[in-house]
Design a protein around this motif. Structure first.
Motif, PDB file in Angstrom:
ATOM      1  N   PHE A 136     -12.137  10.803  -6.540  1.00 21.20           N
ATOM      2  CA  PHE A 136     -11.392   9.548  -6.448  1.00 21.20           C
ATOM      3  C   PHE A 136      -9.918   9.808  -6.153  1.00 21.20           C
ATOM      4  O   PHE A 136      -9.316   9.161  -5.281  1.00 21.20           O
ATOM      5  CB  PHE A 136     -11.540   8.747  -7.742  1.00 21.20           C
ATOM      6  CG  PHE A 136     -10.660   7.528  -7.797  1.00 21.20           C
ATOM      7  CD1 PHE A 136     -11.023   6.376  -7.119  1.00 21.20           C
ATOM      8  CD2 PHE A 136      -9.462   7.537  -8.508  1.00 21.20           C
ATOM      9  CE1 PHE A 136     -10.212   5.243  -7.143  1.00 21.20           C
ATOM     10  CE2 PHE A 136      -8.649   6.412  -8.544  1.00 21.20           C
ATOM     11  CZ  PHE A 136      -9.023   5.262  -7.858  1.00 21.20           C
ATOM     12  N   LEU A 137      -9.308  10.731  -6.875  1.00 17.90           N
ATOM     13  CA  LEU A 137      -7.883  11.025  -6.686  1.00 17.90           C
ATOM     14  C   LEU A 137      -7.608  11.540  -5.272  1.00 17.90           C
ATOM     15  O   LEU A 137      -6.595  11.179  -4.652  1.00 17.90           O
ATOM     16  CB  LEU A 137      -7.425  12.053  -7.726  1.00 17.90           C
ATOM     17  CG  LEU A 137      -7.458  11.591  -9.183  1.00 17.90           C
ATOM     18  CD1 LEU A 137      -7.108  12.747 -10.110  1.00 17.90           C
ATOM     19  CD2 LEU A 137      -6.529  10.416  -9.420  1.00 17.90           C
ATOM     20  N   ARG A 140      -7.741   8.615  -2.903  1.00 21.50           N
ATOM     21  CA  ARG A 140      -6.603   7.701  -3.072  1.00 21.50           C
ATOM     22  C   ARG A 140      -5.308   8.283  -2.521  1.00 21.50           C
ATOM     23  O   ARG A 140      -4.550   7.589  -1.837  1.00 21.50           O
ATOM     24  CB  ARG A 140      -6.427   7.344  -4.549  1.00 21.50           C
ATOM     25  CG  ARG A 140      -5.084   6.679  -4.862  1.00 21.50           C
ATOM     26  CD  ARG A 140      -5.035   6.071  -6.247  1.00 21.50           C
ATOM     27  NE  ARG A 140      -5.773   4.801  -6.266  1.00 21.50           N
ATOM     28  CZ  ARG A 140      -5.877   4.005  -7.340  1.00 21.50           C
ATOM     29  NH1 ARG A 140      -5.303   4.371  -8.465  1.00 21.50           N
ATOM     30  NH2 ARG A 140      -6.561   2.882  -7.271  1.00 21.50           N
ATOM     31  N   HIS A 141      -5.042   9.542  -2.837  1.00 20.98           N
ATOM     32  CA  HIS A 141      -3.731  10.123  -2.532  1.00 20.98           C
ATOM     33  C   HIS A 141      -3.735  11.084  -1.339  1.00 20.98           C
ATOM     34  O   HIS A 141      -2.675  11.554  -0.936  1.00 20.98           O
ATOM     35  CB  HIS A 141      -3.190  10.863  -3.758  1.00 20.98           C
ATOM     36  CG  HIS A 141      -2.980   9.978  -4.952  1.00 20.98           C
ATOM     37  ND1 HIS A 141      -2.049   8.960  -4.971  1.00 20.98           N
ATOM     38  CD2 HIS A 141      -3.593   9.955  -6.174  1.00 20.98           C
ATOM     39  CE1 HIS A 141      -2.093   8.354  -6.159  1.00 20.98           C
ATOM     40  NE2 HIS A 141      -3.012   8.943  -6.898  1.00 20.98           N
ATOM     41  N   GLY A 146      -2.186  12.908  -9.345  1.00 24.89           N
ATOM     42  CA  GLY A 146      -2.177  11.607 -10.000  1.00 24.89           C
ATOM     43  C   GLY A 146      -2.075  11.730 -11.504  1.00 24.89           C
ATOM     44  O   GLY A 146      -1.716  12.781 -12.049  1.00 24.89           O
ATOM     45  N   ASP A 204       1.579   3.784 -13.070  1.00 28.63           N
ATOM     46  CA  ASP A 204       0.917   4.503 -11.984  1.00 28.63           C
ATOM     47  C   ASP A 204      -0.351   5.236 -12.434  1.00 28.63           C
ATOM     48  O   ASP A 204      -0.811   6.170 -11.780  1.00 28.63           O
ATOM     49  CB  ASP A 204       1.879   5.502 -11.338  1.00 28.63           C
ATOM     50  CG  ASP A 204       2.475   6.489 -12.349  1.00 28.63           C
ATOM     51  OD1 ASP A 204       2.345   6.242 -13.571  1.00 28.63           O
ATOM     52  OD2 ASP A 204       3.063   7.492 -11.905  1.00 28.63           O
ATOM     53  N   ASP A 206      -3.991   6.358 -12.711  1.00 29.16           N
ATOM     54  CA  ASP A 206      -5.065   6.319 -11.719  1.00 29.16           C
ATOM     55  C   ASP A 206      -6.458   6.173 -12.330  1.00 29.16           C
ATOM     56  O   ASP A 206      -7.359   5.616 -11.701  1.00 29.16           O
ATOM     57  CB  ASP A 206      -5.054   7.596 -10.881  1.00 29.16           C
ATOM     58  CG  ASP A 206      -3.829   7.696 -10.003  1.00 29.16           C
ATOM     59  OD1 ASP A 206      -3.711   6.892  -9.061  1.00 29.16           O
ATOM     60  OD2 ASP A 206      -2.991   8.582 -10.247  1.00 29.16           O
ATOM     61  N   ASP A 236      -7.359  -2.326  -3.985  1.00 27.52           N
ATOM     62  CA  ASP A 236      -6.060  -1.739  -4.293  1.00 27.52           C
ATOM     63  C   ASP A 236      -5.766  -1.861  -5.782  1.00 27.52           C
ATOM     64  O   ASP A 236      -6.005  -2.919  -6.386  1.00 27.52           O
ATOM     65  CB  ASP A 236      -4.953  -2.436  -3.498  1.00 27.52           C
ATOM     66  CG  ASP A 236      -5.010  -2.119  -2.008  1.00 27.52           C
ATOM     67  OD1 ASP A 236      -5.701  -1.149  -1.641  1.00 27.52           O
ATOM     68  OD2 ASP A 236      -4.377  -2.856  -1.221  1.00 27.52           O
ATOM     69  N   HIS A 238      -7.184  -0.283  -8.226  1.00 21.44           N
ATOM     70  CA  HIS A 238      -8.317  -0.007  -9.124  1.00 21.44           C
ATOM     71  C   HIS A 238      -8.059   1.235  -9.963  1.00 21.44           C
ATOM     72  O   HIS A 238      -7.614   2.267  -9.452  1.00 21.44           O
ATOM     73  CB  HIS A 238      -9.598   0.189  -8.311  1.00 21.44           C
ATOM     74  CG  HIS A 238     -10.786   0.571  -9.145  1.00 21.44           C
ATOM     75  ND1 HIS A 238     -11.328  -0.263 -10.106  1.00 21.44           N
ATOM     76  CD2 HIS A 238     -11.531   1.711  -9.167  1.00 21.44           C
ATOM     77  CE1 HIS A 238     -12.356   0.340 -10.668  1.00 21.44           C
ATOM     78  NE2 HIS A 238     -12.506   1.531 -10.124  1.00 21.44           N
TER      79      HIS A 238
END
Length: 340
Positions: A136-137, A140-141, A146, A204, A206, A236, A238
């Protein structure tokens, strides 16, 4: 020694005559504990055996008294989910003196040896959650970085230690991930306070990793909603939610897009497998360390390992997400089928 040999002969005779009686001591029958007992009872019935069940209600001394009573009734084996991992050794000593095999499920004793401990591979469960969080991280990034909250169980217990170790060993491979660890002690209300405090202070954040969704999932999701941080999966903002257990509540939240990963414990199979190994013991078969497989079983492959508490049977956990959350073999879905 003579008493032990006599007991072994009696247990062998009971097996030959199909009159085996297992004494089972549960701490409670809520949630997974009810399914653990049901698995044991059903596994025994399939062999034509009887199970005498007693529940301590969380009272460690009552559990000891109950087990002593079962031994006095000359049961052929004792199975327990210990209220107190160290305290249960008093009962184990009495059982050994009487020549009665002793097994624990879900939790290991501390300071003594039993014939076998049957439990999930809690390290693997934490590792699976960590791997899901990493994916997931990265998505996302663009790289694995995160901020993640970890809500633990009781860190004095081996189960919580292993669930934490599996997760954090994955996280340590990615130094740009900050893990905020808070001790939850398997307390749902404490979990809510942790989520509220950390999410309020960390805009922030995550993801959240919970050592047990049975305990923390509902409160976490509700608290995120109250804080306006409840964006669904794929949207966005989540916050990725991962856990161990895969209770019915977590699977239902997953179906709603509010939960992302759960490492399924094969709770309904614990008792069934314990009965199978009791049968081997009563037949005089030697149980050797190594892999245990069963076609179609989610826990397969499992492994038997020697330890200072005796042999341990570690059952594989299953990484559950939106692609396999409806598998009827999952603990939570079995719970739903049986009436929730």
């Amino acid at each position: 020694m003579a008493a032990g040999l006599l007991a072994a002969a009696m247990h062998g005779a009971a097996l030959a005559e199909g009159k085996v009686v297992i004494g089972y001591s549960a701490p409670a029958l809520l949630g997974g504990q009810g399914q653990i007992q049901a698995g044991l009872v059903n596994g025994a019935k399939a062999k034509g055996w009887e199970v005498v069940t007693l529940t301590s209600g969380g009272d460690a001394q009552k559990q000891l008294n109950d087990i002593n009573d079962l031994i006095a009734q000359k049961v052929n084996a004792i199975v327990a989910v210990p209220d107190d991992s160290a305290g249960i050794c008093q009962a184990v000593a009495v059982a050994k003196e009487a020549g009665v095999p002793f097994y624990t499920i879900d939790r290991a004793p501390s300071g003594c040896q039993v014939d076998m401990v049957v439990l999930s591979d809690n390290y693997l469960a934490g590792k699976q959650a960590g791997e899901a969080m990493v994916e997931f991280l990265k998505a996302r990034h663009g790289s694995v970085k995160g901020k993640v909250l970890e809500i633990t169980g009781n860190l004095a217990q081996n189960v919580a230690q292993l669930r934490g170790a599996g997760f954090n060993d994955v996280m340590k491979q990615h130094p740009e991930v900050e893990v905020i660890t808070k001790v939850g002690d398997w307390d749902a209300s404490k979990g809510v306070d942790i989520v509220r405090d950390v999410v309020s202070a960390q805009a922030d954040l995550d993801g959240v990793y919970m050592h047990s969704d049975c305990v923390y999932a509902t409160g976490t999701v509700q608290t995120l909603k109250e804080l306006g941080k409840d964006a669904l999966a794929g949207k966005d903002g989540h916050i990725f939610l991962a856990s161990v257990d895969a209770c019915l509540g977590a699977l239902e939240l997953m179906r709603e897009g509010k939960f992302d990963h759960a490492s399924n414990q094969p709770i309904p199979d614990f008792g069934v497998l314990a009965v199978d190994f009791i049968e081997k013991r009563l037949k005089g078969e030697e149980i050797k360390p190594g892999e245990v497989k069963m076609e179609g079983a989610l826990w397969s492959p499992a492994r038997v390992e020697p330890a200072d508490v005796g042999l341990q049977l570690f059952l594989s956990t299953t990484a559950v997400n939106s692609t396999n959350m409806n598998d009827e073999r999952l603990w939570g879905n079995i719970e739903k089928k049986n009436g929730g």
